[in-house]
Design a protein around this motif. Sequence first.
Motif, short mmCIF file in Angstrom:
data_model
loop_
_atom_site.label_atom_id
_atom_site.label_comp_id
_atom_site.label_asym_id
_atom_site.label_seq_id
_atom_site.Cartn_x
_atom_site.Cartn_y
_atom_site.Cartn_z
N GLU A 16 -0.07 0.45 10.42
CA GLU A 16 -0.17 -0.52 9.32
C GLU A 16 0.15 -1.93 9.83
OE1 GLU A 16 -1.49 0.22 6.47
OE2 GLU A 16 -1.62 2.28 7.20
N ASN A 17 1.21 -2.05 10.62
CA ASN A 17 1.57 -3.36 11.18
C ASN A 17 0.45 -3.92 12.06
OD1 ASN A 17 4.06 -3.18 9.97
ND2 ASN A 17 5.15 -2.55 11.83
N LYS A 19 -2.74 -3.26 11.99
CA LYS A 19 -3.89 -3.68 11.18
C LYS A 19 -3.65 -5.06 10.58
CE LYS A 19 -5.45 0.76 9.36
NZ LYS A 19 -5.34 1.49 8.08
N GLU A 20 -2.44 -5.27 10.09
CA GLU A 20 -2.11 -6.54 9.46
C GLU A 20 -2.15 -7.69 10.49
OE1 GLU A 20 1.52 -6.50 7.08
OE2 GLU A 20 1.70 -8.67 7.34
N TYR A 23 -5.71 -8.50 11.37
CA TYR A 23 -6.33 -9.23 10.26
C TYR A 23 -5.91 -10.70 10.29
CZ TYR A 23 -7.43 -10.40 5.39
OH TYR A 23 -7.91 -11.00 4.25
N ASN A 24 -4.62 -10.94 10.45
CA ASN A 24 -4.12 -12.32 10.48
C ASN A 24 -4.62 -13.08 11.70
OD1 ASN A 24 -2.69 -11.84 8.14
ND2 ASN A 24 -0.76 -11.37 9.19
#
Length: 239
Positions: A16-17, A19-20, A23-24
């Motif tokens: 999850e981290n 992916k974030e 994305y950023n």
Amino acid sequence: MDLPKNNSSNFQYILENYKEICYNVENARAKYAKSGENVQIMAVTKTVEPEKINFAISQGVTLLGENRVQEFISKKDSYDKSAQVHFIGHLQTNKVKYIIQDVSMIQSVDSVKLAEQIDRSAFSHKKIMDVLVEVNVGEEATKSGVSYDKCSELIHEISQLENIRVKGLMAIPPVGCDEGVFEKMHELYLKIGEMNIKGVSMQTLSMGMSGDYELAIKHGSNLVRIGTKLFGARKYFGG
Ligand SMILES: *Cc1c(COP(=O)(O)O)cnc(C)c1O
């Protein structure tokens, strides 16, 4: 219910981290980077167990950053070999020989003495070592790195060595510093690139960590080094 230890489902938070962060980074890149320029994400592994590092690699991480020689030596054999490793911590000249074979770049070169040792060690391992020059852009007494004003002089000296190639700059802007410090670093990177020093290329600006990677990308970084935001808070401290 007890989950089995090391079950990769325990590591979902890392995915999850990741992916974030991707994305950023992609958003910041699209907004600020030169068109077509890629921004590499490095996973900084200090204090992180090899199982978690290998999980991150299985989810797409291709670059690891190591800070400590001793820790790297004790962990490296358990790493999935598909990721590259850069050394990013303070490096003593007498430790160069322990890492030279296992890293594809040393990002923390800040003296002629260290560069000469890397050159000798690379020669004896029949390799050309890529390096970044670390700049103490915040002029902090406690941090390593060459001073901003001495950087181009140091790069001229290193460029004389045959078994080492300068590929760019690395910096750790002070926490909470003015945005101008990031831009100052970017300007230095461009200025040295324009000097056309033989054998030197400014292709990597390694700047930005968990707390400031988007800001760093805004100011020209194309390699961000992420520890905490990816793996969670470290249990113990140190550089
Ligand atoms: C620890 C470390 C990082 C990562 O720091 P985080 O704030 O945990 O992302 C990046 N670069 C260097 C040189 C480090 O020592």
